[in-house]
Write a protein that holds these residues in place. Structure first.
Motif, PDB file in Angstrom:
ATOM      1  N   PRO A  18       0.712  -1.173  -0.130  1.00  0.00           N
ATOM      2  CA  PRO A  18      -0.149   0.024   0.133  1.00  0.00           C
ATOM      3  C   PRO A  18       0.930   1.317  -0.078  1.00  0.00           C
ATOM      4  O   PRO A  18       1.844   1.362   0.639  1.00  0.00           O
ATOM      5  N   VAL A  19       0.460   2.399  -0.770  1.00  0.00           N
ATOM      6  CA  VAL A  19       0.859   3.533  -0.685  1.00  0.00           C
ATOM      7  C   VAL A  19      -0.092   4.689  -0.643  1.00  0.00           C
ATOM      8  O   VAL A  19      -1.153   4.431  -1.145  1.00  0.00           O
ATOM      9  N   THR A  20       0.410   5.809   0.095  1.00  0.00           N
ATOM     10  CA  THR A  20      -0.388   6.958   0.061  1.00  0.00           C
ATOM     11  C   THR A  20       0.346   8.228  -0.515  1.00  0.00           C
ATOM     12  O   THR A  20       1.493   8.465  -0.313  1.00  0.00           O
ATOM     13  N   LEU A  21      -0.475   8.896  -1.433  1.00  0.00           N
ATOM     14  CA  LEU A  21       0.057  10.037  -1.746  1.00  0.00           C
ATOM     15  C   LEU A  21      -0.819  11.328  -1.138  1.00  0.00           C
ATOM     16  O   LEU A  21      -1.992  10.953  -1.101  1.00  0.00           O
ATOM     17  N   SER A  22       0.038  12.275  -1.240  1.00  0.00           N
ATOM     18  CA  SER A  22      -0.752  13.510  -0.065  1.00  0.00           C
ATOM     19  C   SER A  22      -0.789  14.876  -1.166  1.00  0.00           C
ATOM     20  O   SER A  22       0.077  15.029  -1.973  1.00  0.00           O
ATOM     21  N   CYS A  23      -1.710  15.422  -1.022  1.00  0.00           N
ATOM     22  CA  CYS A  23      -1.894  16.576  -1.770  1.00  0.00           C
ATOM     23  C   CYS A  23      -2.552  17.997  -0.743  1.00  0.00           C
ATOM     24  O   CYS A  23      -3.272  17.540   0.278  1.00  0.00           O
ATOM     25  N   TYR A  49     -13.520  15.569  -4.822  1.00  0.00           N
ATOM     26  CA  TYR A  49     -14.266  15.843  -3.551  1.00  0.00           C
ATOM     27  C   TYR A  49     -14.831  17.137  -3.860  1.00  0.00           C
ATOM     28  O   TYR A  49     -14.107  18.111  -4.336  1.00  0.00           O
ATOM     29  N   TYR A  50     -16.151  17.402  -3.662  1.00  0.00           N
ATOM     30  CA  TYR A  50     -16.783  18.667  -3.904  1.00  0.00           C
ATOM     31  C   TYR A  50     -17.145  19.106  -2.332  1.00  0.00           C
ATOM     32  O   TYR A  50     -18.086  18.129  -1.855  1.00  0.00           O
ATOM     33  N   ASP A  51     -16.385  19.630  -1.642  1.00  0.00           N
ATOM     34  CA  ASP A  51     -16.414  19.846  -0.115  1.00  0.00           C
ATOM     35  C   ASP A  51     -16.300  18.470   0.420  1.00  0.00           C
ATOM     36  O   ASP A  51     -15.221  17.798   0.121  1.00  0.00           O
ATOM     37  N   LYS A  52     -16.853  17.803   1.312  1.00  0.00           N
ATOM     38  CA  LYS A  52     -16.936  16.549   1.632  1.00  0.00           C
ATOM     39  C   LYS A  52     -17.550  15.608   0.818  1.00  0.00           C
ATOM     40  O   LYS A  52     -17.472  14.271   1.274  1.00  0.00           O
ATOM     41  N   ASP A  53     -18.278  15.833  -0.082  1.00  0.00           N
ATOM     42  CA  ASP A  53     -18.803  14.780  -0.978  1.00  0.00           C
ATOM     43  C   ASP A  53     -17.930  14.183  -1.869  1.00  0.00           C
ATOM     44  O   ASP A  53     -17.283  14.877  -2.743  1.00  0.00           O
ATOM     45  N   PRO A  61     -10.678   1.875 -10.708  1.00  0.00           N
ATOM     46  CA  PRO A  61     -10.527   0.624  -9.987  1.00  0.00           C
ATOM     47  C   PRO A  61     -10.861   0.833  -8.498  1.00  0.00           C
ATOM     48  O   PRO A  61     -10.442   1.672  -7.950  1.00  0.00           O
ATOM     49  N   ASP A  62     -11.446  -0.200  -7.784  1.00  0.00           N
ATOM     50  CA  ASP A  62     -11.670  -0.174  -6.466  1.00  0.00           C
ATOM     51  C   ASP A  62     -10.250  -0.127  -5.508  1.00  0.00           C
ATOM     52  O   ASP A  62     -10.161   0.163  -4.451  1.00  0.00           O
ATOM     53  N   ASN A  63      -9.202  -0.477  -6.314  1.00  0.00           N
ATOM     54  CA  ASN A  63      -7.955  -0.401  -5.566  1.00  0.00           C
ATOM     55  C   ASN A  63      -7.418   0.979  -5.067  1.00  0.00           C
ATOM     56  O   ASN A  63      -6.532   1.240  -4.471  1.00  0.00           O
ATOM     57  N   PHE A  64      -8.149   2.082  -5.739  1.00  0.00           N
ATOM     58  CA  PHE A  64      -8.020   3.396  -5.578  1.00  0.00           C
ATOM     59  C   PHE A  64      -8.811   3.754  -4.441  1.00  0.00           C
ATOM     60  O   PHE A  64     -10.155   3.806  -4.939  1.00  0.00           O
ATOM     61  N   GLN A  65      -8.403   4.596  -3.382  1.00  0.00           N
ATOM     62  CA  GLN A  65      -9.474   5.135  -2.530  1.00  0.00           C
ATOM     63  C   GLN A  65      -8.852   6.743  -2.255  1.00  0.00           C
ATOM     64  O   GLN A  65      -7.661   6.965  -2.605  1.00  0.00           O
ATOM     65  N   SER A  66      -9.702   7.479  -1.730  1.00  0.00           N
ATOM     66  CA  SER A  66      -9.483   8.604  -1.314  1.00  0.00           C
ATOM     67  C   SER A  66      -9.742   9.340  -0.090  1.00  0.00           C
ATOM     68  O   SER A  66     -11.016   8.590   0.446  1.00  0.00           O
ATOM     69  N   ARG A  67      -9.166  10.151   0.692  1.00  0.00           N
ATOM     70  CA  ARG A  67      -9.787  10.828   1.866  1.00  0.00           C
ATOM     71  C   ARG A  67      -9.652  12.251   1.632  1.00  0.00           C
ATOM     72  O   ARG A  67      -8.407  12.707   1.365  1.00  0.00           O
ATOM     73  N   ARG A  68     -10.422  12.915   2.278  1.00  0.00           N
ATOM     74  CA  ARG A  68     -10.264  14.485   2.403  1.00  0.00           C
ATOM     75  C   ARG A  68     -10.636  14.587   3.736  1.00  0.00           C
ATOM     76  O   ARG A  68     -11.876  15.139   4.180  1.00  0.00           O
ATOM     77  N   PRO A  69      -9.655  14.721   4.791  1.00  0.00           N
ATOM     78  CA  PRO A  69     -10.032  14.875   6.156  1.00  0.00           C
ATOM     79  C   PRO A  69     -10.274  16.564   6.537  1.00  0.00           C
ATOM     80  O   PRO A  69     -11.193  16.924   7.517  1.00  0.00           O
ATOM     81  N   ASN A  70     -10.043  17.335   5.564  1.00  0.00           N
ATOM     82  CA  ASN A  70     -10.333  18.825   5.779  1.00  0.00           C
ATOM     83  C   ASN A  70     -10.303  19.549   4.360  1.00  0.00           C
ATOM     84  O   ASN A  70      -9.913  18.950   3.362  1.00  0.00           O
ATOM     85  N   THR A  71     -10.597  20.878   4.403  1.00  0.00           N
ATOM     86  CA  THR A  71     -10.674  21.648   3.085  1.00  0.00           C
ATOM     87  C   THR A  71      -9.169  21.689   2.447  1.00  0.00           C
ATOM     88  O   THR A  71      -9.034  21.593   1.269  1.00  0.00           O
ATOM     89  N   SER A  72      -7.938  21.471   3.426  1.00  0.00           N
ATOM     90  CA  SER A  72      -6.778  21.895   2.824  1.00  0.00           C
ATOM     91  C   SER A  72      -6.123  20.664   2.228  1.00  0.00           C
ATOM     92  O   SER A  72      -5.164  20.528   1.650  1.00  0.00           O
TER      93      SER A  72
END
Lengths: 114, 112
Positions: A18-23, A49-53, A61-72
């Motif tokens: 597993p690997v995580t890329l950050s923005c 993501y549109y805000d938290k949506d 692919p399902d292999n790719f996931q994303s998280r947006r903990p806050n606006t930044s």
């Protein structure tokens, strides 16, 4: 300067690890995007993501996931990278306000899968 | 099925001359078009855009022309400079939507 920052710029991982890329962004934009770009091809939208949506593209692919903990901040998680996932990953931001607005891109993270 | 096409993968132009980069699209719902420039090891940067209610938009050395009936747009750079050497992406969107569709890009080389 307000900008879109991606870390790391270069990431090497092993097949299946597993690997995580950050923005992160200082533009306070409400939309954040992740694109995959392979050599000589168009950037391909994975999700945004549109805000938290969260909005997933149908062929991501399902292999790719994303998280947006806050606006930044927004993260791209690749759960079990395959050789075919080696690519440049671009993060972009935009404002959705009922008018046309360009997307602002980060410098990208080049992912190598061994 | 590519909705945005850039049929020339590369283009070479002499410094001082005009560069013309072309883009074709298939989706008649697209109503806003953008050009991005990308240098190696950097992300794409916005260059110029045009709404479908216009047929021309100009910004300094850069002009974008839109022909809706032909579903075609072009980017003109006059005069071309060596610093313009980059990959140029055409992008399109519809109805103030959140998503762009990008073309595969054209690599422009401006020769001194």
């Amino acid at each position: 300067d307000a900008m879109v920052i991606q870390n790391p710029r270069y990431q090497v991982t092993q097949f299946g690890k597993p690997v995580t890329l950050s923005c992160s962004q200082t533009l306070n934009h409400n939309v954040m995007y992740w694109y995959q770009q392979k050599s000589s091809q168009a950037p391909k939208l994975l999700f945004h993501y549109y805000d938290k949506d969260f909005n997933n593209e149908a062929d991501t692919p399902d292999n790719f996931q994303s998280r947006r903990p806050n606006t930044s901040f927004c993260f791209l998680d690749i759960r079990s990278p395959g050789l075919g996932d080696a690519a440049m990953y671009l993060c972009a931001t935009s404002t959705l306000d009922g008018s046309y607005n360009e997307q602002f891109f980060g410098p990208g993270t080049r992912l190598t899968v061994l | 099925d590519q909705q945005v096409k850039q049929n020339s993968p590369s283009l070479s132009v002499q410094e001082g001359r005009i560069s013309i980069l072309n883009c074709d699209y298939t989706n008649s719902m697209f109503d806003y078009f953008l050009w991005y420039k990308k240098y190696p090891a950097e992300g794409p940067t916005f260059l110029i855009s045009i709404s479908s209610i216009k047929d021309k938009n100009e910004d300094g050395r850069f002009t974008v022309f839109l022909n809706k009936s032909a579903k075609h747009l072009s980017l003109h750079i006059v005069p071309s400079q060596p610093g313009d050497s980059a990959v140029y992406f055409c992008a399109a969107m519809a109805n103030y939507g959140q998503n762009f569709v990008f073309g595969p890009g054209t690599r422009l080389s401006v020769l001194p």
